[in-house]
Write a protein that holds these residues in place. Structure first.
Motif, short mmCIF file in Angstrom:
data_model
loop_
_atom_site.label_atom_id
_atom_site.label_comp_id
_atom_site.label_asym_id
_atom_site.label_seq_id
_atom_site.Cartn_x
_atom_site.Cartn_y
_atom_site.Cartn_z
N ALA A 1 -3.34 0.56 -4.41
CA ALA A 1 -2.21 1.04 -3.61
C ALA A 1 -0.97 0.19 -3.84
O ALA A 1 0.15 0.69 -3.88
CB ALA A 1 -2.58 1.05 -2.13
N VAL A 2 -1.18 -1.12 -3.98
CA VAL A 2 -0.11 -2.07 -4.28
C VAL A 2 -0.47 -2.77 -5.58
O VAL A 2 -1.59 -3.25 -5.73
CB VAL A 2 0.07 -3.10 -3.15
N HIS B 1 -1.20 -8.97 5.92
CA HIS B 1 0.06 -8.85 6.65
C HIS B 1 1.19 -8.41 5.71
O HIS B 1 1.99 -7.53 6.05
CB HIS B 1 0.42 -10.17 7.34
N ARG B 2 1.25 -9.02 4.54
CA ARG B 2 2.28 -8.65 3.57
C ARG B 2 2.02 -7.24 3.02
O ARG B 2 2.95 -6.44 2.87
CB ARG B 2 2.30 -9.66 2.41
N TRP B 3 0.78 -6.97 2.70
CA TRP B 3 0.38 -5.66 2.15
C TRP B 3 0.73 -4.55 3.13
O TRP B 3 1.23 -3.50 2.75
CB TRP B 3 -1.12 -5.69 1.86
N ASP B 4 0.45 -4.81 4.40
CA ASP B 4 0.63 -3.79 5.42
C ASP B 4 2.09 -3.41 5.62
O ASP B 4 2.40 -2.27 6.00
CB ASP B 4 0.04 -4.29 6.75
N GLU B 5 3.00 -4.34 5.37
CA GLU B 5 4.42 -4.06 5.57
C GLU B 5 5.15 -3.72 4.28
O GLU B 5 6.35 -3.48 4.29
CB GLU B 5 5.09 -5.26 6.24
N THR B 6 4.42 -3.67 3.17
CA THR B 6 5.02 -3.40 1.87
C THR B 6 5.15 -1.89 1.65
O THR B 6 4.20 -1.13 1.90
CB THR B 6 4.18 -4.00 0.73
N GLY B 7 6.30 -1.46 1.19
CA GLY B 7 6.48 -0.05 0.88
C GLY B 7 5.69 0.36 -0.34
O GLY B 7 5.41 -0.45 -1.23
N ARG B 8 5.31 1.62 -0.39
CA ARG B 8 4.55 2.16 -1.51
C ARG B 8 5.30 3.32 -2.15
O ARG B 8 6.16 3.93 -1.52
CB ARG B 8 3.16 2.62 -1.03
N ARG B 9 4.93 3.62 -3.38
CA ARG B 9 5.56 4.75 -4.05
C ARG B 9 5.19 6.03 -3.32
O ARG B 9 4.20 6.10 -2.58
CB ARG B 9 5.10 4.83 -5.51
N ALA B 10 5.99 7.07 -3.54
CA ALA B 10 5.72 8.36 -2.90
C ALA B 10 4.51 9.03 -3.56
O ALA B 10 4.27 8.88 -4.77
CB ALA B 10 6.94 9.26 -3.03
N VAL B 11 3.76 9.75 -2.76
CA VAL B 11 2.63 10.52 -3.29
C VAL B 11 3.18 11.73 -4.05
O VAL B 11 4.08 12.42 -3.58
CB VAL B 11 1.72 11.00 -2.13
N THR B 12 2.65 11.98 -5.24
CA THR B 12 3.13 13.08 -6.07
C THR B 12 2.17 14.25 -6.04
O THR B 12 0.95 14.06 -5.94
CB THR B 12 3.33 12.63 -7.53
N GLU C 1 -2.83 9.62 10.58
CA GLU C 1 -3.75 9.82 11.70
C GLU C 1 -3.41 8.83 12.81
O GLU C 1 -2.87 7.76 12.57
CB GLU C 1 -5.19 9.59 11.24
N ARG C 2 -3.75 9.18 14.00
CA ARG C 2 -3.48 8.31 15.14
C ARG C 2 -4.78 7.61 15.56
O ARG C 2 -5.86 8.09 15.32
CB ARG C 2 -2.94 9.13 16.33
N GLY C 3 -4.62 6.49 16.21
CA GLY C 3 -5.77 5.83 16.79
C GLY C 3 -6.24 4.62 16.01
O GLY C 3 -5.85 4.36 14.86
N ALA C 4 -7.14 3.86 16.66
CA ALA C 4 -7.64 2.62 16.09
C ALA C 4 -8.52 2.86 14.88
O ALA C 4 -8.60 2.02 13.99
CB ALA C 4 -8.42 1.85 17.16
N GLY C 5 -9.21 4.00 14.83
CA GLY C 5 -10.08 4.30 13.70
C GLY C 5 -9.33 4.36 12.39
O GLY C 5 -9.76 3.81 11.38
N ALA C 6 -8.19 5.04 12.41
CA ALA C 6 -7.38 5.16 11.20
C ALA C 6 -6.85 3.80 10.77
O ALA C 6 -6.85 3.46 9.58
CB ALA C 6 -6.23 6.14 11.43
N ALA C 7 -6.39 3.00 11.74
CA ALA C 7 -5.88 1.67 11.41
C ALA C 7 -6.99 0.81 10.83
O ALA C 7 -6.76 0.04 9.87
CB ALA C 7 -5.29 1.02 12.66
N ALA C 8 -8.19 0.91 11.38
CA ALA C 8 -9.32 0.11 10.88
C ALA C 8 -9.72 0.56 9.48
O ALA C 8 -10.14 -0.26 8.66
CB ALA C 8 -10.50 0.23 11.84
N PHE C 9 -9.60 1.85 9.19
CA PHE C 9 -9.99 2.37 7.89
C PHE C 9 -9.07 1.88 6.78
O PHE C 9 -9.50 1.71 5.63
CB PHE C 9 -10.00 3.91 7.92
N VAL C 10 -7.81 1.65 7.10
CA VAL C 10 -6.86 1.17 6.09
C VAL C 10 -7.22 -0.25 5.64
O VAL C 10 -6.97 -0.63 4.49
CB VAL C 10 -5.42 1.24 6.64
#
Length: 456
Positions: free
Chosen positions: A132-133, A154-165, A253-262
């Motif tokens: 992803a990065v 922490h750095r990864w989470d706030e880093t921008g990513r390219r757009a999905v094509t 997605e919303r919720g703690a599950g989605a955040a944990a999955f990332v």
């Protein structure tokens, strides 16, 4: 008419495929090429489970390209030689490939660039395709990579990513010869329960996971019997799914599950950036501890066969043999047991995993093994996971053990995790082995080897 070549490696998909998109944007015709590299087999990475899964992936990719008017061209041989041959046959002047992180991948890119330059063609290597990065994008002050996950995250989470094509609408391929697609059925020694590969299956699994699974991930991902993980790791390994798209869709997605999955997706990128910066860590200790590993062939064989006498360990090892995949909590337990209870070299376990795991990824497999062995990036390198405590916590009712260790299918209560509590006659009737090592003895042996003192 301008022609470009796309060399597919670990990015076997058409959705969110920047390599293919760049080739289509820069040429009127494209040769989608996959080279069956004998060097992979020579290096010991052409295991039956991955070879069978790869056959599914290539067939799926060929179908997706055919639906868009194209096809996949298969060649066999040394990659640079085969790519240059295709360049000559097609008149291509551009070649596109996804960036790799292993020493083997970087050497392949170097040879490609040299050979293509001599042939009058250019090579473009694309980042953020396999991860992803990009591995080298994030680094702390004074170092070329992060050695600890939390600050990296922490750095990864706030880093921008390219757009999905989006997937391309059409792919025009010039007239050029290729070999037949490999067939899964021709591969011998495949695990009986190996999953089906390919982008189509991957996207179906992803859709099902996002609809009914990710919501509960934080609470259930360690539940061995519940089997509540996404099981998407094989599809990420072969690039049937884009990690950029996966992060993007999970974050919607919303919720703690989605955040944990990332978070495990970030772990995957973390290990790739470590390997990219320290290629030798694939087989050498990232942080040497002065270990003098034991080499007890009987114990190692019992571990491989799922006959250690510790049911949760044996269940996980038998799942690996049957499916070519293992629950993540199981991976931690069997790795800790081998390296810290038996005090055997982590490379023995890593090699066995690479022989069977369909998602056997050099960066994640090797560095996760080192993390557990205490020679990697774990900030608590001497932690020992007790299989009994872990079993009671993550397989409280014994359902995971009963599923994978049929000898114990009829055992009730605590004895399913501690069959030695049964009387001698019942133990003999079950045909299940006694423990090959006493846990306290193994822990003491490990502490002495590492020069530690544990308080009881």
């Amino acid at each position: 008419m301008s022609v470009a070549v796309v060399l597919f490696t670990s990015d076997l998909r058409v959705h969110d495929q920047p390599v293919l998109r760049a080739a289509l944007d820069g040429a009127e015709e494209v040769v989608p090429l996959f080279v069956r590299d004998p060097g992979i087999a020579a290096a010991g990475f052409d295991a039956p489970n991955r070879r069978a899964f790869l056959a599914d992936c290539l067939a799926s990719l060929d179908t997706a390209l055919s639906e868009r008017g194209g096809r996949l061209v298969i060649r066999s041989g040394e990659p640079a030689e085969q790519v240059c041959r295709v360049v000559r046959e097609s008149g291509a002047r551009q070649v596109h490939v996804a960036a790799g992180v292993s020493r083997y991948a970087t050497r392949r890119e170097e040879r490609l660039r040299t050979e293509l330059t001599a042939a009058g063609a250019t090579l473009t290597v694309h980042d953020a395709v396999v991860t992803a990065v990009p591995p080298g994008q994030l680094a702390p002050a004074g170092s070329d990579h992060f050695a600890v996950f939390t600050p990296y995250f922490h750095r990864w989470d706030e880093t921008g990513r390219r757009a999905v094509t989006a997937a391309p609408g059409s792919v025009r391929v010039p007239r050029i010869g290729g070999e037949p697609l490999p067939e899964r059925g021709a591969v011998e020694g495949v695990s009986p329960g190996l999953a089906e590969g390919g982008e189509e299956v991957a996207r179906e699994r992803l859709a099902a996971w996002l609809a009914d699974g990710i919501e509960w991930y934080e609470d259930r991902h360690d539940d061995l019997a519940g089997d509540a993980t996404s099981r998407l790791s094989p599809y990420l390994h072969f690039g049937c799914l884009s990690p950029v798209e996966l992060v993007d869709r999970a974050r919607r997605e919303r919720g703690a599950g989605a955040a944990a999955f990332v978070r495990p997706l970030a772990w995957r990128d973390f290990h790739h950036q470590v390997l990219a910066a320290r290629p030798a860590s694939a087989w050498s200790d990232y942080r040497p501890r002065g270990d003098h590993w034991r080499t007890d062939a009987r114990e190692i064989s019992a571990w491989r066969e799922g006959r250690t006498g510790y049911p949760v360990i044996d269940a996980a090892m038998r799942q690996l043999a049957y499916e070519g995949w293992m629950h993540n909590r199981g991976r931690l337990l069997v790795a800790s047991f081998l390296t810290k209870t038996l005090y055997a070299d982590w490379r023995v376990g890593a090699r066995h995993f690479l022989d069977l795991l369909v998602d056997g990824d050099l960066a994640n497999n090797q560095l996760n093994w080192q993390w557990t062995a205490g020679t990697g990036t774990d900030t608590r390198p001497n932690r020992v996971l007790n299989p009994l405590t872990q079993a009671k916590r993550f397989d409280a009712h014994g359902d995971y053990v009963r599923r994978w260790v049929p000898e114990l299918a009829g055992v009730a209560g605590a004895a399913v995790h501690q069959p030695w509590l049964l009387d001698a006659r019942d133990r003999d009737r079950l045909g299940y082995p006694d423990p090959i090592v006493d846990l306290a003895e193994g822990r003491d042996r490990f502490s002495r080897a590492r020069g530690l003192v544990f308080r009881r």
